[in-house]
Motif scaffolding. Structure first.
Motif, mmCIF file in Angstrom:
data_model
loop_
_atom_site.group_PDB
_atom_site.id
_atom_site.type_symbol
_atom_site.label_atom_id
_atom_site.label_comp_id
_atom_site.label_asym_id
_atom_site.label_seq_id
_atom_site.Cartn_x
_atom_site.Cartn_y
_atom_site.Cartn_z
ATOM 1 N N CYS A 109 -35.707 55.011 -21.213
ATOM 2 C CA CYS A 109 -36.829 54.080 -21.025
ATOM 3 C C CYS A 109 -36.961 53.637 -19.573
ATOM 4 N N VAL A 110 -36.090 54.123 -18.701
ATOM 5 C CA VAL A 110 -36.083 53.752 -17.280
ATOM 6 C C VAL A 110 -36.258 55.043 -16.481
ATOM 7 N N PRO A 111 -37.474 55.452 -16.181
ATOM 8 C CA PRO A 111 -37.689 56.787 -15.620
ATOM 9 C C PRO A 111 -37.123 57.019 -14.225
ATOM 10 N N GLY A 112 -37.058 55.978 -13.393
ATOM 11 C CA GLY A 112 -36.725 56.175 -11.987
ATOM 12 C C GLY A 112 -35.247 56.283 -11.709
ATOM 13 N N ASP A 113 -34.868 57.194 -10.800
ATOM 14 C CA ASP A 113 -33.469 57.334 -10.392
ATOM 15 C C ASP A 113 -32.910 56.021 -9.852
ATOM 16 N N GLU A 114 -33.621 55.416 -8.910
ATOM 17 C CA GLU A 114 -33.100 54.223 -8.258
ATOM 18 C C GLU A 114 -32.996 53.059 -9.238
ATOM 19 N N ALA A 115 -33.959 52.941 -10.147
ATOM 20 C CA ALA A 115 -33.882 51.880 -11.154
ATOM 21 C C ALA A 115 -32.679 52.089 -12.061
ATOM 22 N N GLN A 116 -32.398 53.314 -12.438
ATOM 23 C CA GLN A 116 -31.205 53.581 -13.244
ATOM 24 C C GLN A 116 -29.937 53.230 -12.480
ATOM 25 N N ARG A 117 -29.907 53.559 -11.190
ATOM 26 C CA ARG A 117 -28.709 53.236 -10.389
ATOM 27 C C ARG A 117 -28.513 51.727 -10.275
ATOM 28 N N ARG A 118 -29.601 50.983 -10.085
ATOM 29 C CA ARG A 118 -29.483 49.521 -10.001
ATOM 30 C C ARG A 118 -28.986 48.952 -11.323
ATOM 31 N N LEU A 119 -29.478 49.484 -12.413
ATOM 32 C CA LEU A 119 -29.038 49.018 -13.726
ATOM 33 C C LEU A 119 -27.547 49.263 -13.914
ATOM 34 N N VAL A 120 -27.100 50.472 -13.644
ATOM 35 C CA VAL A 120 -25.681 50.785 -13.822
ATOM 36 C C VAL A 120 -24.822 49.971 -12.860
#
Length: 213
Positions: A109-120
């Protein structure tokens, strides 16, 4: 997190109707104390939190960006703790305060690479040293329907595997080598491939990873 990586209007609109099916592999939780602090990030309507409670875990909480999903979770499980994430991925928790986090069908549900990295990165912050991150998500599919839509939307979103669903979501399926990169600050201790039925009723290939901070 951008609106594309939140999609709250979509999730609020479908909150009463969607069914999630990623399985909870209980042997991976055998080493956790039943009083461990466990957070379900992207908890939806509380299905996984409820499954954990049924296994005797007592210190559980769920958070989600969708107020609609949280309203459904509270209605279904009124004795459990659920909160809306107003500024995702930021959590209102101190550093190193959580024993385990489950992240089920959230990265899709989080398409962007950078958004996924911030989440993790935020999950890494709140986990205790040695804490567990349990990820369950979807892989790139090999069937023609999915290959066609990956190709159709790759230029628009800049990532092969990101696509639009017929009911208005933007989702992402992942190459299996993306996860070691995304979880580079964790130690991945186990991996399993699973069949999953998606929220729109399609049979898909999934992956689960157990990692430690």
């Amino acid at each position: 997190m951008s609106e594309l990586d939140r999609q709250t209007a979509y999730w609020d609109s479908v909150a009463p109707t969607k069914t999630f099916t990623h399985p909870l592999h209980l042997p991976w939780l055998d080493g956790l104390d039943r009083h461990a602090v466990i957070l379900d990030y992207g908890c939806g309507y509380g299905r996984t939190v409820d499954a954990l409670a049924q296994q005797g875990f007592t210190h559980l909480a769920g958070v989600d960006t969708s107020a609609g999903m949280i309203a459904r979770a509270r209605e279904l499980h009124p004795a459990m703790a659920f909160d809306v994430l107003d500024t995702p991925p930021t959590l209102a928790r101190p550093d190193a305060s959580v024993d385990a986090i489950v992240l089920f069908a959230v990265l899709t549900c989080v398409p962007g690479d950078e958004a996924q990295r911030r989440l993790v990165g935020e999950l890494h912050r709140v986990l205790k040293p040695g804490g567990v991150l349990y990820v369950s998500d979807l892989l790139l599919q090999e069937d023609a329907r999915n290959r066609d839509r990956y190709a159709a939307f790759a230029e628009r979103y800049g990532t092969y595997g990101v696509f639009e669903t017929g009911d208005g979501a933007v989702c992402r399926h992942h190459a299996d080598d993306w996860f070691p990169s995304l979880l580079a600050d964790f130690e991945i201790t186990d991996t399993r491939r699973i069949p999953v039925t998606t929220m729109n009723g399609n049979a898909s290939s999934g992956i689960q990873l157990l990692a430690r901070r």
